[in-house]
Design a protein around this motif. Structure first.
Motif, PDB file in Angstrom:
ATOM      1  N   GLU A  38      -4.690  39.992 133.866  1.00  0.00           N
ATOM      2  CA  GLU A  38      -3.425  39.796 134.577  1.00  0.00           C
ATOM      3  C   GLU A  38      -2.337  40.691 134.007  1.00  0.00           C
ATOM      4  O   GLU A  38      -1.434  41.117 134.731  1.00  0.00           O
ATOM      5  N   ALA A  39      -2.418  40.989 132.718  1.00  0.00           N
ATOM      6  CA  ALA A  39      -1.421  41.859 132.084  1.00  0.00           C
ATOM      7  C   ALA A  39      -1.528  43.294 132.586  1.00  0.00           C
ATOM      8  O   ALA A  39      -0.587  44.073 132.437  1.00  0.00           O
ATOM      9  N   LEU A  40      -2.655  43.655 133.191  1.00  0.00           N
ATOM     10  CA  LEU A  40      -2.814  45.002 133.758  1.00  0.00           C
ATOM     11  C   LEU A  40      -2.206  45.109 135.155  1.00  0.00           C
ATOM     12  O   LEU A  40      -1.939  46.216 135.635  1.00  0.00           O
ATOM     13  N   GLU A  41      -2.013  43.990 135.829  1.00  0.00           N
ATOM     14  CA  GLU A  41      -1.539  43.992 137.220  1.00  0.00           C
ATOM     15  C   GLU A  41      -0.222  44.730 137.429  1.00  0.00           C
ATOM     16  O   GLU A  41      -0.090  45.478 138.405  1.00  0.00           O
ATOM     17  N   ALA A  83     -10.056  45.170 136.303  1.00  0.00           N
ATOM     18  CA  ALA A  83     -11.222  45.248 135.414  1.00  0.00           C
ATOM     19  C   ALA A  83     -11.911  46.601 135.478  1.00  0.00           C
ATOM     20  O   ALA A  83     -12.419  47.094 134.461  1.00  0.00           O
ATOM     21  N   GLU A  84     -11.918  47.235 136.642  1.00  0.00           N
ATOM     22  CA  GLU A  84     -12.603  48.522 136.801  1.00  0.00           C
ATOM     23  C   GLU A  84     -11.962  49.631 135.972  1.00  0.00           C
ATOM     24  O   GLU A  84     -12.584  50.664 135.718  1.00  0.00           O
ATOM     25  N   SER A  85     -10.733  49.441 135.527  1.00  0.00           N
ATOM     26  CA  SER A  85     -10.012  50.440 134.728  1.00  0.00           C
ATOM     27  C   SER A  85     -10.183  50.247 133.225  1.00  0.00           C
ATOM     28  O   SER A  85      -9.723  51.075 132.440  1.00  0.00           O
ATOM     29  N   VAL A  86     -10.832  49.158 132.821  1.00  0.00           N
ATOM     30  CA  VAL A  86     -10.956  48.840 131.402  1.00  0.00           C
ATOM     31  C   VAL A  86     -11.962  49.779 130.732  1.00  0.00           C
ATOM     32  O   VAL A  86     -13.083  49.943 131.212  1.00  0.00           O
ATOM     33  N   ILE A  87     -11.530  50.393 129.629  1.00  0.00           N
ATOM     34  CA  ILE A  87     -12.397  51.328 128.902  1.00  0.00           C
ATOM     35  C   ILE A  87     -12.790  50.809 127.517  1.00  0.00           C
ATOM     36  O   ILE A  87     -13.693  51.351 126.889  1.00  0.00           O
ATOM     37  N   GLY A 117     -19.717  43.840 133.340  1.00  0.00           N
ATOM     38  CA  GLY A 117     -21.066  44.393 133.330  1.00  0.00           C
ATOM     39  C   GLY A 117     -21.198  45.783 133.912  1.00  0.00           C
ATOM     40  O   GLY A 117     -21.716  46.692 133.260  1.00  0.00           O
ATOM     41  N   ASP A 118     -20.732  46.006 135.132  1.00  0.00           N
ATOM     42  CA  ASP A 118     -20.851  47.321 135.761  1.00  0.00           C
ATOM     43  C   ASP A 118     -19.841  48.328 135.219  1.00  0.00           C
ATOM     44  O   ASP A 118     -20.052  49.527 135.310  1.00  0.00           O
ATOM     45  N   VAL A 119     -18.756  47.840 134.658  1.00  0.00           N
ATOM     46  CA  VAL A 119     -17.731  48.720 134.096  1.00  0.00           C
ATOM     47  C   VAL A 119     -18.221  49.304 132.766  1.00  0.00           C
ATOM     48  O   VAL A 119     -17.971  50.469 132.469  1.00  0.00           O
ATOM     49  N   ALA A 120     -18.905  48.489 131.995  1.00  0.00           N
ATOM     50  CA  ALA A 120     -19.480  48.871 130.701  1.00  0.00           C
ATOM     51  C   ALA A 120     -18.477  49.565 129.776  1.00  0.00           C
ATOM     52  O   ALA A 120     -18.677  50.699 129.358  1.00  0.00           O
ATOM     53  N   PRO A 121     -17.386  48.881 129.399  1.00  0.00           N
ATOM     54  CA  PRO A 121     -16.433  49.490 128.472  1.00  0.00           C
ATOM     55  C   PRO A 121     -17.005  49.551 127.055  1.00  0.00           C
ATOM     56  O   PRO A 121     -17.936  48.806 126.715  1.00  0.00           O
ATOM     57  N   ALA A 122     -16.439  50.409 126.235  1.00  0.00           N
ATOM     58  CA  ALA A 122     -16.745  50.362 124.806  1.00  0.00           C
ATOM     59  C   ALA A 122     -16.282  48.993 124.314  1.00  0.00           C
ATOM     60  O   ALA A 122     -15.286  48.458 124.800  1.00  0.00           O
ATOM     61  N   PHE A 158      -7.546  52.654 131.362  1.00  0.00           N
ATOM     62  CA  PHE A 158      -7.196  54.030 131.666  1.00  0.00           C
ATOM     63  C   PHE A 158      -6.660  54.064 133.089  1.00  0.00           C
ATOM     64  O   PHE A 158      -7.298  53.556 134.015  1.00  0.00           O
ATOM     65  N   ARG A 159      -5.480  54.650 133.267  1.00  0.00           N
ATOM     66  CA  ARG A 159      -4.902  54.657 134.609  1.00  0.00           C
ATOM     67  C   ARG A 159      -4.929  56.012 135.280  1.00  0.00           C
ATOM     68  O   ARG A 159      -4.260  56.218 136.287  1.00  0.00           O
ATOM     69  N   GLY A 160      -5.698  56.945 134.751  1.00  0.00           N
ATOM     70  CA  GLY A 160      -5.883  58.221 135.424  1.00  0.00           C
ATOM     71  C   GLY A 160      -4.794  59.214 135.137  1.00  0.00           C
ATOM     72  O   GLY A 160      -3.793  58.917 134.489  1.00  0.00           O
ATOM     73  N   SER A 161      -4.995  60.398 135.625  1.00  0.00           N
ATOM     74  CA  SER A 161      -4.057  61.489 135.393  1.00  0.00           C
ATOM     75  C   SER A 161      -2.694  61.171 135.983  1.00  0.00           C
ATOM     76  O   SER A 161      -2.582  60.690 137.104  1.00  0.00           O
ATOM     77  N   ARG A 162      -1.665  61.424 135.228  1.00  0.00           N
ATOM     78  CA  ARG A 162      -0.283  61.185 135.675  1.00  0.00           C
ATOM     79  C   ARG A 162       0.466  62.496 135.777  1.00  0.00           C
ATOM     80  O   ARG A 162       1.516  62.653 135.193  1.00  0.00           O
ATOM     81  N   SER A 163      -0.049  63.432 136.525  1.00  0.00           N
ATOM     82  CA  SER A 163       0.586  64.744 136.613  1.00  0.00           C
ATOM     83  C   SER A 163       1.866  64.738 137.404  1.00  0.00           C
ATOM     84  O   SER A 163       2.201  63.879 138.110  1.00  0.00           O
TER      85      SER A 163
END
Length: 150
Positions: free
Chosen positions: A80-83, A89-93, A117-122, A145-150
């Protein structure tokens, strides 16, 4: 007012996001944040880090006595803190799980696998001597990880 007397962010959803150049801080209103001086989540560039999260809601322990349920509740709260940053969850590394008993690693791992499971973070699992609330069996942290912020 002590940290345990403050309302939990799951109930009190007022959020304050501070932006300072490339760093954003999300404060959920937890009494612990004020007492200790931290933010629930901090974004720095492409990374978002979520502070240690216990399975508490409105000052009440969720899943008392169950490491599996406590892990699920703590990760739900951490996610929820990522919202506010538009992440899930798919962004968790990376995840970290702190346990009070090594015997609980299978239950905690099962909950982690169901969520990521499918995300498989460290991931790291550490056994600690205890938490500020002795009923807590699990505390979690995560990084996204939220991707490139160019």
């Amino acid at each position: 007012m002590t940290p345990s007397e403050r309302r939990d962010p799951e109930v009190e959803r007022e959020r304050e996001v501070e932006r300072d150049r490339e760093v954003e801080r999300d404060r959920s209103g937890s009494g612990w944040e004020e007492a200790i001086g931290f933010a629930r989540a901090v974004a720095a560039g492409d990374r978002v880090l979520v502070s240690g999260t216990m399975p508490l809601a409105d000052g009440k322990l969720l899943g008392e006595g169950s490491p599996y349920e406590q892990t699920r509740a703590a990760f739900r709260k951490a996610l929820e803190a990522l919202e506010p940053f538009g992440l899930g969850a798919e962004s968790v590394i990376r995840t970290r799980m702190y346990l009070t008993h090594a015997r609980d690693v299978d239950d905690v791992g099962r909950a982690h696998r169901e969520i990521f499971g499918d995300v498989a973070p460290a991931s790291t699992v550490v056994v600690v001597s205890g938490f500020v609330d002795s009923r807590v069996l699990v505390e979690v942290e995560l990084e996204a990880f939220r991707g490139s912020r160019s």
